[in-house]
Design a protein around this motif. Structure first.
Motif, mmCIF file in Angstrom:
data_model
loop_
_atom_site.group_PDB
_atom_site.id
_atom_site.type_symbol
_atom_site.label_atom_id
_atom_site.label_comp_id
_atom_site.label_asym_id
_atom_site.label_seq_id
_atom_site.Cartn_x
_atom_site.Cartn_y
_atom_site.Cartn_z
ATOM 1 N N TYR A 144 50.363 35.414 72.943
ATOM 2 C CA TYR A 144 49.145 36.095 73.404
ATOM 3 C C TYR A 144 48.188 36.313 72.238
ATOM 4 C CZ TYR A 144 51.604 36.891 77.781
ATOM 5 O OH TYR A 144 52.273 36.703 78.967
ATOM 6 N N PHE A 145 48.746 36.525 71.043
ATOM 7 C CA PHE A 145 47.922 36.643 69.848
ATOM 8 C C PHE A 145 47.247 35.307 69.535
ATOM 9 C CE2 PHE A 145 47.604 36.897 65.077
ATOM 10 C CZ PHE A 145 46.624 37.868 65.050
ATOM 11 N N TYR A 146 48.006 34.218 69.696
ATOM 12 C CA TYR A 146 47.443 32.895 69.421
ATOM 13 C C TYR A 146 46.364 32.528 70.436
ATOM 14 C CZ TYR A 146 51.914 32.723 66.912
ATOM 15 O OH TYR A 146 52.986 33.026 66.120
ATOM 16 N N THR A 147 46.613 32.826 71.702
ATOM 17 C CA THR A 147 45.595 32.526 72.710
ATOM 18 C C THR A 147 44.343 33.368 72.467
ATOM 19 O OG1 THR A 147 46.598 34.114 74.255
ATOM 20 C CG2 THR A 147 47.232 31.811 74.498
ATOM 21 N N ALA A 148 44.527 34.627 72.099
ATOM 22 C CA ALA A 148 43.369 35.491 71.819
ATOM 23 C C ALA A 148 42.556 34.933 70.655
ATOM 24 C CB ALA A 148 43.834 36.913 71.507
ATOM 25 N N ASN A 149 43.241 34.523 69.582
ATOM 26 C CA ASN A 149 42.536 33.969 68.427
ATOM 27 C C ASN A 149 41.794 32.690 68.781
ATOM 28 O OD1 ASN A 149 43.210 35.967 66.619
ATOM 29 N ND2 ASN A 149 44.980 34.902 65.785
ATOM 30 N N CYS A 150 42.415 31.860 69.592
ATOM 31 C CA CYS A 150 41.786 30.604 69.998
ATOM 32 C C CYS A 150 40.541 30.884 70.840
ATOM 33 C CB CYS A 150 42.782 29.747 70.764
ATOM 34 S SG CYS A 150 42.235 28.050 71.044
ATOM 35 N N LEU A 151 40.644 31.813 71.765
ATOM 36 C CA LEU A 151 39.501 32.169 72.616
ATOM 37 C C LEU A 151 38.380 32.808 71.801
ATOM 38 C CD1 LEU A 151 41.592 33.483 75.618
ATOM 39 C CD2 LEU A 151 39.926 31.615 75.751
ATOM 40 N N LEU A 154 41.478 21.338 64.007
ATOM 41 C CA LEU A 154 40.640 20.184 64.348
ATOM 42 C C LEU A 154 39.540 20.567 65.336
ATOM 43 C CD1 LEU A 154 43.505 17.542 64.734
ATOM 44 C CD2 LEU A 154 41.813 17.648 62.883
ATOM 45 N N MET A 155 39.466 21.870 65.658
ATOM 46 C CA MET A 155 38.489 22.418 66.605
ATOM 47 C C MET A 155 38.639 21.838 68.009
ATOM 48 S SD MET A 155 35.070 23.071 64.284
ATOM 49 C CE MET A 155 34.957 21.431 63.584
ATOM 50 N N ARG A 156 39.839 21.442 68.319
ATOM 51 C CA ARG A 156 40.162 20.971 69.684
ATOM 52 C C ARG A 156 40.760 22.164 70.437
ATOM 53 N NH1 ARG A 156 43.358 15.607 67.892
ATOM 54 N NH2 ARG A 156 44.144 15.681 70.048
ATOM 55 N N TYR A 157 39.902 23.144 70.666
ATOM 56 C CA TYR A 157 40.353 24.448 71.124
ATOM 57 C C TYR A 157 40.959 24.418 72.529
ATOM 58 C CZ TYR A 157 37.546 25.981 67.138
ATOM 59 O OH TYR A 157 37.023 26.146 65.890
ATOM 60 N N ASP A 158 40.375 23.654 73.427
ATOM 61 C CA ASP A 158 40.923 23.584 74.787
ATOM 62 C C ASP A 158 42.352 23.053 74.772
ATOM 63 O OD1 ASP A 158 38.746 24.591 76.297
ATOM 64 O OD2 ASP A 158 37.689 22.693 76.086
ATOM 65 N N GLU A 159 42.587 22.053 73.939
ATOM 66 C CA GLU A 159 43.929 21.483 73.848
ATOM 67 C C GLU A 159 44.896 22.472 73.211
ATOM 68 O OE1 GLU A 159 43.999 17.188 72.535
ATOM 69 O OE2 GLU A 159 41.865 17.628 72.253
ATOM 70 N N ALA A 160 44.441 23.197 72.186
ATOM 71 C CA ALA A 160 45.288 24.213 71.549
ATOM 72 C C ALA A 160 45.687 25.286 72.561
ATOM 73 C CB ALA A 160 44.552 24.844 70.367
ATOM 74 N N LEU A 161 44.701 25.733 73.322
ATOM 75 C CA LEU A 161 44.953 26.756 74.328
ATOM 76 C C LEU A 161 45.973 26.280 75.354
ATOM 77 C CD1 LEU A 161 43.792 29.602 74.798
ATOM 78 C CD2 LEU A 161 42.160 28.580 76.383
ATOM 79 N N ALA A 178 39.373 36.667 75.447
ATOM 80 C CA ALA A 178 40.189 36.992 74.274
ATOM 81 C C ALA A 178 40.715 38.424 74.362
ATOM 82 C CB ALA A 178 39.370 36.800 73.000
ATOM 83 N N LEU A 179 39.840 39.353 74.719
ATOM 84 C CA LEU A 179 40.258 40.759 74.852
ATOM 85 C C LEU A 179 41.332 40.904 75.930
ATOM 86 C CD1 LEU A 179 36.748 42.442 74.572
ATOM 87 C CD2 LEU A 179 38.601 42.613 72.893
ATOM 88 N N ALA A 180 41.208 40.118 76.983
ATOM 89 C CA ALA A 180 42.192 40.174 78.069
ATOM 90 C C ALA A 180 43.574 39.725 77.599
ATOM 91 C CB ALA A 180 41.730 39.320 79.243
ATOM 92 N N GLU A 181 43.620 38.782 76.652
ATOM 93 C CA GLU A 181 44.911 38.320 76.126
ATOM 94 C C GLU A 181 45.601 39.428 75.338
ATOM 95 O OE1 GLU A 181 46.464 35.192 76.769
ATOM 96 O OE2 GLU A 181 44.881 35.392 78.286
ATOM 97 N N TYR A 182 44.835 40.160 74.524
ATOM 98 C CA TYR A 182 45.418 41.307 73.832
ATOM 99 C C TYR A 182 45.975 42.307 74.854
ATOM 100 C CZ TYR A 182 42.961 39.861 69.520
ATOM 101 O OH TYR A 182 42.516 39.190 68.422
ATOM 102 N N ASP A 183 45.223 42.537 75.922
ATOM 103 C CA ASP A 183 45.640 43.502 76.939
ATOM 104 C C ASP A 183 46.948 43.091 77.609
ATOM 105 O OD1 ASP A 183 43.516 45.213 76.488
ATOM 106 O OD2 ASP A 183 42.249 44.314 78.045
ATOM 107 N N LYS A 184 47.110 41.793 77.840
ATOM 108 C CA LYS A 184 48.351 41.308 78.461
ATOM 109 C C LYS A 184 49.557 41.660 77.594
ATOM 110 C CE LYS A 184 46.154 37.364 80.787
ATOM 111 N NZ LYS A 184 46.001 35.880 80.770
#
Length: 393
Positions: A270-277, A246-253, A286-292
Protein backbone atom coordinates in the motif's frame (compact mmCIF):
# COMPACT_ATOMS: atom_id res chain seq x y z
CA UNK A 1 4.26 41.94 -13.00
CA UNK A 2 8.01 42.38 -13.44
CA UNK A 3 10.02 39.91 -15.44
CA UNK A 4 11.87 38.54 -12.40
CA UNK A 5 8.62 37.33 -10.85
CA UNK A 6 7.50 36.08 -14.25
CA UNK A 7 10.67 33.99 -14.38
CA UNK A 8 9.84 32.32 -11.08
CA UNK A 9 6.26 31.58 -12.16
CA UNK A 10 7.38 30.24 -15.55
CA UNK A 11 9.88 27.99 -13.77
CA UNK A 12 7.16 26.76 -11.41
CA UNK A 13 4.97 25.90 -14.42
CA UNK A 14 7.84 24.16 -16.16
CA UNK A 15 7.59 26.49 -19.16
CA UNK A 16 11.11 26.18 -20.55
CA UNK A 17 10.54 28.43 -23.57
CA UNK A 18 9.27 31.25 -21.34
CA UNK A 19 12.22 30.78 -18.98
CA UNK A 20 14.68 31.05 -21.87
CA UNK A 21 13.00 34.16 -23.23
CA UNK A 22 12.82 35.90 -19.85
CA UNK A 23 16.51 35.29 -19.20
CA UNK A 24 17.35 36.60 -22.68
CA UNK A 25 15.32 39.70 -21.85
CA UNK A 26 17.43 40.33 -18.76
CA UNK A 27 15.60 38.65 -15.90
CA UNK A 28 17.77 38.00 -12.82
CA UNK A 29 18.33 34.24 -12.58
CA UNK A 30 18.67 34.40 -8.78
CA UNK A 31 15.94 36.94 -7.99
CA UNK A 32 13.94 35.97 -4.88
CA UNK A 33 10.20 36.34 -4.35
CA UNK A 34 8.53 37.17 -1.02
CA UNK A 35 9.14 33.61 0.19
CA UNK A 36 12.82 33.78 -0.74
CA UNK A 37 12.36 31.39 -3.66
CA UNK A 38 14.50 31.68 -6.75
CA UNK A 39 13.41 30.35 -10.14
CA UNK A 40 15.61 27.31 -9.45
CA UNK A 41 13.79 26.59 -6.20
CA UNK A 42 10.41 26.94 -7.90
CA UNK A 43 11.42 24.53 -10.68
CA UNK A 44 12.91 22.09 -8.16
CA UNK A 45 9.79 22.02 -6.00
CA UNK A 46 7.73 20.96 -9.02
CA UNK A 47 10.36 18.50 -10.32
CA UNK A 48 10.84 20.23 -13.68
CA UNK A 49 14.16 18.65 -14.63
CA UNK A 50 14.62 20.37 -18.00
CA UNK A 51 14.05 23.82 -16.47
CA UNK A 52 16.42 23.02 -13.61
CA UNK A 53 19.14 22.00 -16.07
CA UNK A 54 18.74 25.23 -18.02
CA UNK A 55 18.78 27.43 -14.90
CA UNK A 56 21.90 25.68 -13.63
CA UNK A 57 23.68 26.33 -16.92
CA UNK A 58 22.54 29.95 -16.64
CA UNK A 59 24.39 30.22 -13.33
CA UNK A 60 21.67 29.82 -10.70
CA UNK A 61 22.93 29.14 -7.18
CA UNK A 62 22.02 25.69 -5.82
CA UNK A 63 22.87 26.75 -2.25
CA UNK A 64 20.80 29.94 -1.89
CA UNK A 65 18.21 29.79 0.90
CA UNK A 66 14.54 30.73 1.07
CA UNK A 67 12.87 32.16 4.18
CA UNK A 68 12.57 28.65 5.67
CA UNK A 69 16.34 28.13 5.22
CA UNK A 70 15.76 25.53 2.50
CA UNK A 71 18.13 25.38 -0.48
CA UNK A 72 17.25 23.97 -3.92
CA UNK A 73 19.78 21.21 -3.30
CA UNK A 74 18.29 20.10 0.02
CA UNK A 75 14.80 20.48 -1.46
CA UNK A 76 15.67 17.98 -4.21
CA UNK A 77 16.84 15.50 -1.58
CA UNK A 78 13.83 16.01 0.69
CA UNK A 79 11.45 15.31 -2.20
CA UNK A 80 13.27 12.35 -3.69
CA UNK A 81 14.11 14.11 -6.96
CA UNK A 82 17.35 12.21 -7.44
CA UNK A 83 17.85 13.25 -11.05
CA UNK A 84 17.72 16.92 -10.06
CA UNK A 85 19.96 16.24 -7.07
CA UNK A 86 22.51 14.56 -9.37
CA UNK A 87 22.51 17.61 -11.64
CA UNK A 88 23.05 19.95 -8.71
CA UNK A 89 26.02 17.95 -7.52
CA UNK A 90 27.76 19.07 -10.71
CA UNK A 91 27.10 22.74 -9.92
CA UNK A 92 28.68 23.28 -6.54
CA UNK A 93 26.09 21.80 -4.18
CA UNK A 94 27.30 22.07 -0.57
CA UNK A 95 27.28 18.48 0.70
CA UNK A 96 27.34 19.67 4.31
CA UNK A 97 24.50 22.18 4.00
CA UNK A 98 21.61 21.62 6.40
CA UNK A 99 17.94 22.55 6.59
CA UNK A 100 16.27 24.37 9.50
CA UNK A 101 16.00 21.07 11.37
CA UNK A 102 19.75 20.52 11.10
CA UNK A 103 19.54 17.74 8.51
CA UNK A 104 21.55 17.26 5.31
CA UNK A 105 19.90 16.11 2.07
CA UNK A 106 20.54 12.51 3.18
CA UNK A 107 18.26 12.64 6.22
CA UNK A 108 14.82 13.42 4.72
CA UNK A 109 15.47 11.03 1.85
CA UNK A 110 16.27 8.27 4.38
CA UNK A 111 13.13 9.16 6.35
CA UNK A 112 10.76 9.17 3.39
CA UNK A 113 12.03 6.04 1.63
CA UNK A 114 13.65 7.70 -1.39
CA UNK A 115 16.12 4.93 -2.06
CA UNK A 116 17.76 6.30 -5.22
CA UNK A 117 18.19 9.71 -3.58
CA UNK A 118 19.86 8.07 -0.58
CA UNK A 119 22.14 6.23 -2.98
CA UNK A 120 23.09 9.45 -4.81
CA UNK A 121 23.74 11.28 -1.52
CA UNK A 122 26.00 8.53 -0.25
CA UNK A 123 27.86 8.23 -3.56
CA UNK A 124 28.46 12.01 -3.45
CA UNK A 125 30.00 11.76 0.01
CA UNK A 126 27.38 13.42 2.20
CA UNK A 127 28.39 12.48 5.78
CA UNK A 128 26.52 9.32 6.70
CA UNK A 129 26.58 9.83 10.49
CA UNK A 130 25.49 13.48 10.64
CA UNK A 131 22.62 13.93 13.13
CA UNK A 132 19.93 16.61 12.97
CA UNK A 133 18.53 18.71 15.83
CA UNK A 134 16.23 15.87 16.82
CA UNK A 135 19.34 13.77 17.41
CA UNK A 136 18.65 11.48 14.46
CA UNK A 137 21.08 10.33 11.79
CA UNK A 138 19.91 9.02 8.42
CA UNK A 139 20.02 5.49 9.86
CA UNK A 140 17.93 6.44 12.89
CA UNK A 141 15.39 8.15 10.61
CA UNK A 142 15.16 5.10 8.33
CA UNK A 143 14.57 2.82 11.33
CA UNK A 144 12.29 5.02 13.46
CA UNK A 145 10.22 6.43 10.59
CA UNK A 146 10.46 3.36 8.38
CA UNK A 147 8.63 0.07 8.66
CA UNK A 148 11.44 -2.47 8.25
CA UNK A 149 9.99 -3.60 4.92
CA UNK A 150 11.64 -4.26 1.58
CA UNK A 151 12.30 -0.65 0.63
CA UNK A 152 13.55 0.54 4.01
CA UNK A 153 15.69 -2.56 4.44
CA UNK A 154 17.46 -1.68 1.19
CA UNK A 155 18.01 1.88 2.39
CA UNK A 156 19.37 0.64 5.70
CA UNK A 157 21.69 -1.77 3.88
CA UNK A 158 23.07 1.14 1.84
CA UNK A 159 23.57 3.29 4.94
CA UNK A 160 25.35 0.51 6.84
CA UNK A 161 27.55 -0.28 3.84
CA UNK A 162 28.48 3.43 3.69
CA UNK A 163 29.64 3.32 7.32
CA UNK A 164 26.55 4.26 9.33
CA UNK A 165 27.18 3.73 13.04
CA UNK A 166 24.44 1.46 14.39
CA UNK A 167 25.25 2.44 17.98
CA UNK A 168 24.94 6.25 17.76
CA UNK A 169 22.29 7.17 20.37
CA UNK A 170 19.44 9.58 19.78
CA UNK A 171 18.51 12.25 22.32
CA UNK A 172 16.76 9.56 24.39
CA UNK A 173 19.93 7.47 24.45
CA UNK A 174 18.59 4.76 22.11
CA UNK A 175 20.55 3.49 19.12
CA UNK A 176 19.16 2.45 15.73
CA UNK A 177 19.74 -1.16 16.76
CA UNK A 178 17.75 -0.71 19.97
CA UNK A 179 14.91 0.98 18.06
CA UNK A 180 14.86 -1.83 15.48
CA UNK A 181 14.61 -4.42 18.25
CA UNK A 182 11.85 -2.50 20.03
CA UNK A 183 9.91 -2.12 16.76
CA UNK A 184 10.38 -5.83 15.97
CA UNK A 185 12.04 -5.07 12.64
CA UNK A 186 13.65 -8.53 12.48
CA UNK A 187 15.31 -8.18 9.08
CA UNK A 188 16.69 -4.76 10.01
CA UNK A 189 18.14 -6.14 13.24
CA UNK A 190 19.98 -8.76 11.19
CA UNK A 191 21.29 -6.11 8.81
CA UNK A 192 22.48 -3.94 11.68
CA UNK A 193 24.26 -6.88 13.32
CA UNK A 194 25.80 -8.11 10.04
CA UNK A 195 23.73 -11.27 10.31
CA UNK A 196 21.65 -10.91 7.13
CA UNK A 197 22.41 -12.69 3.86
CA UNK A 198 19.84 -12.83 1.06
CA UNK A 199 19.62 -16.46 -0.02
CA UNK A 200 17.60 -15.94 -3.19
CA UNK A 201 20.05 -15.36 -6.05
CA UNK A 202 17.37 -13.90 -8.29
CA UNK A 203 16.64 -11.21 -5.71
CA UNK A 204 20.36 -10.52 -5.37
CA UNK A 205 20.69 -10.08 -9.13
CA UNK A 206 17.54 -7.94 -9.40
CA UNK A 207 18.73 -5.75 -6.51
CA UNK A 208 22.17 -5.36 -8.07
CA UNK A 209 20.65 -4.37 -11.43
CA UNK A 210 18.33 -1.87 -9.74
CA UNK A 211 21.09 -0.23 -7.72
CA UNK A 212 23.23 -0.03 -10.87
CA UNK A 213 20.39 1.79 -12.68
CA UNK A 214 19.94 -1.20 -15.01
CA UNK A 215 16.18 -1.24 -14.72
CA UNK A 216 15.37 -3.18 -17.89
CA UNK A 217 17.72 -5.95 -16.72
CA UNK A 218 16.03 -5.99 -13.30
CA UNK A 219 12.64 -6.30 -14.98
CA UNK A 220 13.84 -9.13 -17.21
CA UNK A 221 15.30 -10.94 -14.20
CA UNK A 222 12.08 -10.70 -12.21
CA UNK A 223 9.90 -11.64 -15.22
CA UNK A 224 11.80 -14.91 -15.59
CA UNK A 225 11.55 -15.57 -11.86
CA UNK A 226 7.80 -14.87 -11.77
CA UNK A 227 7.19 -17.49 -14.45
CA UNK A 228 8.58 -20.08 -12.04
CA UNK A 229 7.36 -18.56 -8.78
CA UNK A 230 4.37 -16.25 -9.37
CA UNK A 231 3.60 -15.91 -5.65
CA UNK A 232 6.93 -14.43 -4.58
CA UNK A 233 6.02 -10.87 -3.61
CA UNK A 234 9.64 -9.72 -3.52
CA UNK A 235 9.82 -10.12 -7.29
CA UNK A 236 6.81 -7.82 -7.71
CA UNK A 237 8.55 -5.23 -5.54
CA UNK A 238 11.77 -5.14 -7.60
CA UNK A 239 9.90 -5.21 -10.88
CA UNK A 240 7.51 -2.47 -9.75
CA UNK A 241 10.26 -0.17 -8.50
CA UNK A 242 12.28 -0.67 -11.68
CA UNK A 243 9.24 0.26 -13.74
CA UNK A 244 8.78 3.36 -11.60
CA UNK A 245 12.32 4.50 -12.36
CA UNK A 246 11.51 4.16 -16.06
CA UNK A 247 8.38 6.27 -15.41
CA UNK A 248 6.17 3.41 -16.54
CA UNK A 249 3.87 4.13 -13.64
CA UNK A 250 0.75 2.29 -14.84
CA UNK A 251 2.76 -0.89 -15.25
CA UNK A 252 4.40 -0.46 -11.83
CA UNK A 253 1.01 0.02 -10.23
CA UNK A 254 -0.22 -3.16 -11.91
CA UNK A 255 2.65 -5.15 -10.36
CA UNK A 256 1.92 -3.83 -6.88
CA UNK A 257 -1.76 -4.67 -7.28
CA UNK A 258 -0.88 -8.19 -8.39
CA UNK A 259 1.07 -8.58 -5.16
CA UNK A 260 -1.88 -7.29 -3.12
CA UNK A 261 -4.21 -9.71 -4.90
CA UNK A 262 -1.98 -12.52 -3.65
CA UNK A 263 -1.73 -11.10 -0.13
CA UNK A 264 -3.97 -8.12 0.69
CA UNK A 265 -2.47 -7.96 4.20
CA UNK A 266 1.06 -7.21 3.00
CA UNK A 267 0.83 -3.56 4.00
CA UNK A 268 4.18 -2.75 2.40
CA UNK A 269 2.52 -2.67 -1.02
CA UNK A 270 0.00 0.00 0.00
CA UNK A 271 2.99 2.27 0.62
CA UNK A 272 4.36 1.42 -2.83
CA UNK A 273 1.03 2.02 -4.55
CA UNK A 274 0.65 5.34 -2.70
CA UNK A 275 4.13 6.45 -3.78
CA UNK A 276 3.46 5.44 -7.37
CA UNK A 277 0.15 7.33 -7.44
CA UNK A 278 1.89 10.38 -6.00
CA UNK A 279 4.31 10.29 -8.91
CA UNK A 280 1.30 10.07 -11.22
CA UNK A 281 -0.13 13.14 -9.43
CA UNK A 282 -3.23 11.18 -8.47
CA UNK A 283 -3.49 12.78 -5.06
CA UNK A 284 -6.78 11.44 -3.73
CA UNK A 285 -6.04 7.91 -4.90
CA UNK A 286 -2.64 8.04 -3.18
CA UNK A 287 -4.23 9.21 0.08
CA UNK A 288 -6.77 6.40 -0.20
CA UNK A 289 -3.93 3.83 -0.33
CA UNK A 290 -2.52 5.12 2.95
CA UNK A 291 -6.03 4.88 4.42
CA UNK A 292 -6.37 1.24 3.35
CA UNK A 293 -3.22 0.35 5.27
CA UNK A 294 -4.40 2.33 8.32
CA UNK A 295 -7.73 0.50 8.27
CA UNK A 296 -6.03 -2.89 8.11
CA UNK A 297 -3.74 -2.05 11.05
CA UNK A 298 -5.12 0.91 13.04
CA UNK A 299 -2.30 0.68 15.61
CA UNK A 300 0.47 1.03 13.01
CA UNK A 301 1.81 4.59 12.86
CA UNK A 302 4.00 4.26 9.75
CA UNK A 303 1.31 4.76 7.10
CA UNK A 304 -0.49 7.49 9.00
CA UNK A 305 2.77 9.37 9.50
CA UNK A 306 3.65 9.24 5.81
CA UNK A 307 0.14 10.28 4.89
CA UNK A 308 0.55 13.32 7.16
CA UNK A 309 3.88 14.10 5.46
CA UNK A 310 2.16 14.06 2.09
CA UNK A 311 -0.66 16.29 3.33
CA UNK A 312 1.90 18.84 4.55
CA UNK A 313 3.61 18.76 1.17
CA UNK A 314 0.23 19.46 -0.42
CA UNK A 315 -0.37 22.37 1.94
CA UNK A 316 -3.39 20.60 3.41
CA UNK A 317 -2.42 21.42 6.97
CA UNK A 318 -5.87 21.07 8.56
CA UNK A 319 -5.93 17.42 7.52
CA UNK A 320 -2.30 16.98 8.54
CA UNK A 321 -3.14 18.22 12.05
CA UNK A 322 -5.92 15.63 12.30
CA UNK A 323 -3.48 12.88 11.36
CA UNK A 324 -0.91 14.13 13.87
CA UNK A 325 -3.60 14.09 16.58
CA UNK A 326 -4.38 10.49 15.65
CA UNK A 327 -0.68 9.64 15.86
CA UNK A 328 -0.33 11.35 19.24
CA UNK A 329 -3.30 9.36 20.51
CA UNK A 330 -1.41 6.19 19.57
CA UNK A 331 1.97 7.44 20.81
CA UNK A 332 1.57 10.48 23.09
CA UNK A 333 5.27 10.69 23.94
CA UNK A 334 6.49 10.99 20.35
CA UNK A 335 7.71 14.59 20.53
CA UNK A 336 8.50 14.60 16.81
CA UNK A 337 4.77 14.19 16.13
CA UNK A 338 4.06 17.22 18.34
CA UNK A 339 6.73 19.16 16.47
CA UNK A 340 5.19 18.40 13.06
CA UNK A 341 1.74 19.26 14.38
CA UNK A 342 3.06 22.61 15.59
CA UNK A 343 4.53 23.36 12.16
CA UNK A 344 1.21 22.72 10.45
CA UNK A 345 -0.61 24.88 12.99
CA UNK A 346 1.86 27.70 12.34
CA UNK A 347 1.20 27.39 8.61
CA UNK A 348 -2.49 27.81 9.40
CA UNK A 349 -1.79 30.95 11.48
CA UNK A 350 -2.95 29.18 14.64
CA UNK A 351 0.05 30.25 16.66
CA UNK A 352 -1.33 29.75 20.17
CA UNK A 353 -2.29 26.18 19.30
CA UNK A 354 1.17 25.73 17.76
CA UNK A 355 2.78 26.83 21.03
CA UNK A 356 0.63 24.33 22.94
CA UNK A 357 1.79 21.54 20.61
CA UNK A 358 5.45 22.52 20.81
CA UNK A 359 5.17 22.65 24.62
CA UNK A 360 4.43 18.92 24.50
CA UNK A 361 7.66 18.40 22.58
CA UNK A 362 9.55 20.60 25.07
CA UNK A 363 8.11 18.56 27.95
CA UNK A 364 9.53 15.39 26.41
CA UNK A 365 12.87 16.91 25.45
CA UNK A 366 13.37 20.13 27.46
CA UNK A 367 17.00 20.68 26.43
CA UNK A 368 16.40 20.64 22.67
CA UNK A 369 17.07 24.19 21.38
CA UNK A 370 15.07 23.51 18.19
CA UNK A 371 11.79 23.35 20.10
CA UNK A 372 12.43 26.52 22.06
CA UNK A 373 13.42 28.27 18.83
CA UNK A 374 10.10 27.32 17.22
CA UNK A 375 8.15 28.36 20.31
CA UNK A 376 9.88 31.76 20.24
CA UNK A 377 9.11 32.14 16.55
CA UNK A 378 5.43 31.46 17.21
CA UNK A 379 5.44 33.99 20.05
CA UNK A 380 6.95 36.55 17.68
CA UNK A 381 4.27 35.82 15.07
CA UNK A 382 1.55 36.34 17.71
CA UNK A 383 3.14 39.66 18.61
CA UNK A 384 3.11 40.75 14.96
CA UNK A 385 -0.54 39.69 14.60
CA UNK A 386 -1.51 41.77 17.60
CA UNK A 387 0.49 44.75 16.37
CA UNK A 388 -1.23 44.58 12.99
CA UNK A 389 -4.56 44.67 14.82
CA UNK A 390 -3.46 47.70 16.85
CA UNK A 391 -3.15 45.73 20.08
CA UNK A 392 -0.10 46.24 22.30
CA UNK A 393 0.93 43.25 24.32
Amino acid sequence: MNQNLELILASERGDLNAVKQLLEDGADVDFKDADGRTALMAATQKNHLSVVKFLLKAGSDVNTRDITQLTPFICSGANGFHEILSEMLNYGADLNSINRFGGTALLPSSEKGYLKTVQRCLDAGIPVNHANNLGWSGLLEAVILGNGGRLYSMIIELLVKAGADVNIPDRDGKSALQHAKDMKQEKVVKILTNDYVEQNETINRAKAFYLDDKYEEAISETNQALEKDPNNLDFYFYKGYSLQELMRYDEALEEYKKALAINPKDLDFYFYTANCLRLMKKTEEALAEYDKACELDPAETFYRYHKSNYLRELGRHEEAVIEMDNLLTLKPNRYDFSFHKANSLRSLGRHEAAIEAIENAIKNDPTNPLYQLHKNQSLELIKKQLESQGVNK
